[in-house]
Design a protein around this motif. Structure first.
Motif, PDB file in Angstrom:
ATOM      1  N   PHE A 123      19.176  -5.795  23.518  1.00 51.08           N
ATOM      2  CA  PHE A 123      18.268  -4.654  23.369  1.00 51.08           C
ATOM      3  C   PHE A 123      17.252  -4.574  24.507  1.00 51.08           C
ATOM      4  O   PHE A 123      16.440  -3.666  24.550  1.00 51.08           O
ATOM      5  CB  PHE A 123      17.541  -4.732  22.015  1.00 51.08           C
ATOM      6  CG  PHE A 123      18.503  -4.743  20.870  1.00 51.08           C
ATOM      7  CD1 PHE A 123      19.114  -3.577  20.441  1.00 51.08           C
ATOM      8  CD2 PHE A 123      18.837  -5.931  20.245  1.00 51.08           C
ATOM      9  CE1 PHE A 123      20.036  -3.587  19.404  1.00 51.08           C
ATOM     10  CE2 PHE A 123      19.749  -5.958  19.206  1.00 51.08           C
ATOM     11  CZ  PHE A 123      20.359  -4.788  18.790  1.00 51.08           C
ATOM     12  N   GLY A 124      17.287  -5.565  25.398  1.00 53.49           N
ATOM     13  CA  GLY A 124      16.381  -5.573  26.534  1.00 53.49           C
ATOM     14  C   GLY A 124      15.119  -6.393  26.325  1.00 53.49           C
ATOM     15  O   GLY A 124      14.251  -6.421  27.196  1.00 53.49           O
ATOM     16  N   LEU A 125      15.006  -7.076  25.173  1.00 55.73           N
ATOM     17  CA  LEU A 125      13.836  -7.912  24.906  1.00 55.73           C
ATOM     18  C   LEU A 125      14.065  -9.292  25.521  1.00 55.73           C
ATOM     19  O   LEU A 125      15.134  -9.874  25.381  1.00 55.73           O
ATOM     20  CB  LEU A 125      13.603  -8.044  23.398  1.00 55.73           C
ATOM     21  CG  LEU A 125      12.371  -8.839  22.968  1.00 55.73           C
ATOM     22  CD1 LEU A 125      11.081  -8.235  23.526  1.00 55.73           C
ATOM     23  CD2 LEU A 125      12.302  -8.913  21.446  1.00 55.73           C
ATOM     24  N   TYR A 126      13.046  -9.789  26.214  1.00 50.94           N
ATOM     25  CA  TYR A 126      13.114 -11.093  26.869  1.00 50.94           C
ATOM     26  C   TYR A 126      12.601 -12.175  25.929  1.00 50.94           C
ATOM     27  O   TYR A 126      11.615 -11.977  25.220  1.00 50.94           O
ATOM     28  CB  TYR A 126      12.294 -11.082  28.154  1.00 50.94           C
ATOM     29  CG  TYR A 126      12.950 -10.259  29.239  1.00 50.94           C
ATOM     30  CD1 TYR A 126      13.698 -10.863  30.245  1.00 50.94           C
ATOM     31  CD2 TYR A 126      12.838  -8.880  29.248  1.00 50.94           C
ATOM     32  CE1 TYR A 126      14.313 -10.109  31.230  1.00 50.94           C
ATOM     33  CE2 TYR A 126      13.451  -8.114  30.234  1.00 50.94           C
ATOM     34  CZ  TYR A 126      14.185  -8.735  31.223  1.00 50.94           C
ATOM     35  OH  TYR A 126      14.806  -7.992  32.186  1.00 50.94           O
ATOM     36  N   TRP A 127      13.273 -13.314  25.971  1.00 51.09           N
ATOM     37  CA  TRP A 127      12.946 -14.458  25.128  1.00 51.09           C
ATOM     38  C   TRP A 127      12.880 -15.711  25.985  1.00 51.09           C
ATOM     39  O   TRP A 127      13.625 -15.833  26.963  1.00 51.09           O
ATOM     40  CB  TRP A 127      14.028 -14.673  24.068  1.00 51.09           C
ATOM     41  CG  TRP A 127      14.177 -13.557  23.091  1.00 51.09           C
ATOM     42  CD1 TRP A 127      14.894 -12.401  23.254  1.00 51.09           C
ATOM     43  CD2 TRP A 127      13.604 -13.469  21.790  1.00 51.09           C
ATOM     44  NE1 TRP A 127      14.805 -11.622  22.138  1.00 51.09           N
ATOM     45  CE2 TRP A 127      14.013 -12.255  21.215  1.00 51.09           C
ATOM     46  CE3 TRP A 127      12.785 -14.333  21.050  1.00 51.09           C
ATOM     47  CZ2 TRP A 127      13.632 -11.862  19.941  1.00 51.09           C
ATOM     48  CZ3 TRP A 127      12.405 -13.939  19.783  1.00 51.09           C
ATOM     49  CH2 TRP A 127      12.832 -12.715  19.229  1.00 51.09           C
TER      50      TRP A 127
END
Length: 158
Positions: free
Chosen positions: A110-114
């Motif tokens: 989804f494009g979220l960085y972790w």
């Protein structure tokens, strides 16, 4: 309720992202959801905003439309106590099209960085022994997914 919590803007797939995150994190739940009503700016019946809890952290997700993509300027850190946890969250968050970055960072589908990070890493990087911290940093900089055994070996090397 937490005084401060992340609020994430998605184009139109916040509900899919919410369900994905709820599936990855075992200790998770939906706090509240709101769907577009008649006359709302988005399609009627589509998720407008949802608040979920992942491992005790509340996060709000919104379908806000295009124009505000997620970037690596904001990432969520998953603190892991074992290599098994690192592996579990790494694989889970990459599922369905995520991308490995470097040094324990990844970008989900989804494009979220972790950041999937062992809890002992700050201890290995801190403290008075600068040579030890340097060895750990050099080892980490060569990794994509973090390897606790290799980090500890770098710390113990002389």
């Amino acid at each position: 309720m937490q005084k401060i919590s992340p609020f994430l803007w998605f184009d139109n797939n916040a509900e899919e992202a919410m369900n994905f995150y709820l599936s990855v994190f075992k200790n998770s739940k939906v706090i509240r959801v709101a769907y577009n009503s008649p006359g709302a700016p988005g399609p009627e019946g589509v998720l407008l905003v949802a608040t979920i809890e992942l491992e005790g952290q509340q996060i709000t997700l919104m379908n806000g439309g295009p124009g505000h993509p997620l970037t690596d300027a904001l990432s969520l850190m998953v603190n892991c106590v074992s290599q098994g946890e690192v592996d579990y969250y790494w694989d889970g968050l990459l599922a369905g099209g995520g991308k490995e970055i470097a040094c324990g960072w990844l970008k989900d589908r989804f494009g979220l960085y972790w950041q999937v990070t062992p809890v002992m890493l700050p201890e290995l990087l801190g403290g008075p022994d600068k040579a030890k911290a340097g060895r750990v940093m050099q080892a980490m900089m060569k990794m994509v997914k973090l390897d606790i055994g290799a980090l500890k070996a770098a710390a113990d090397a002389k």
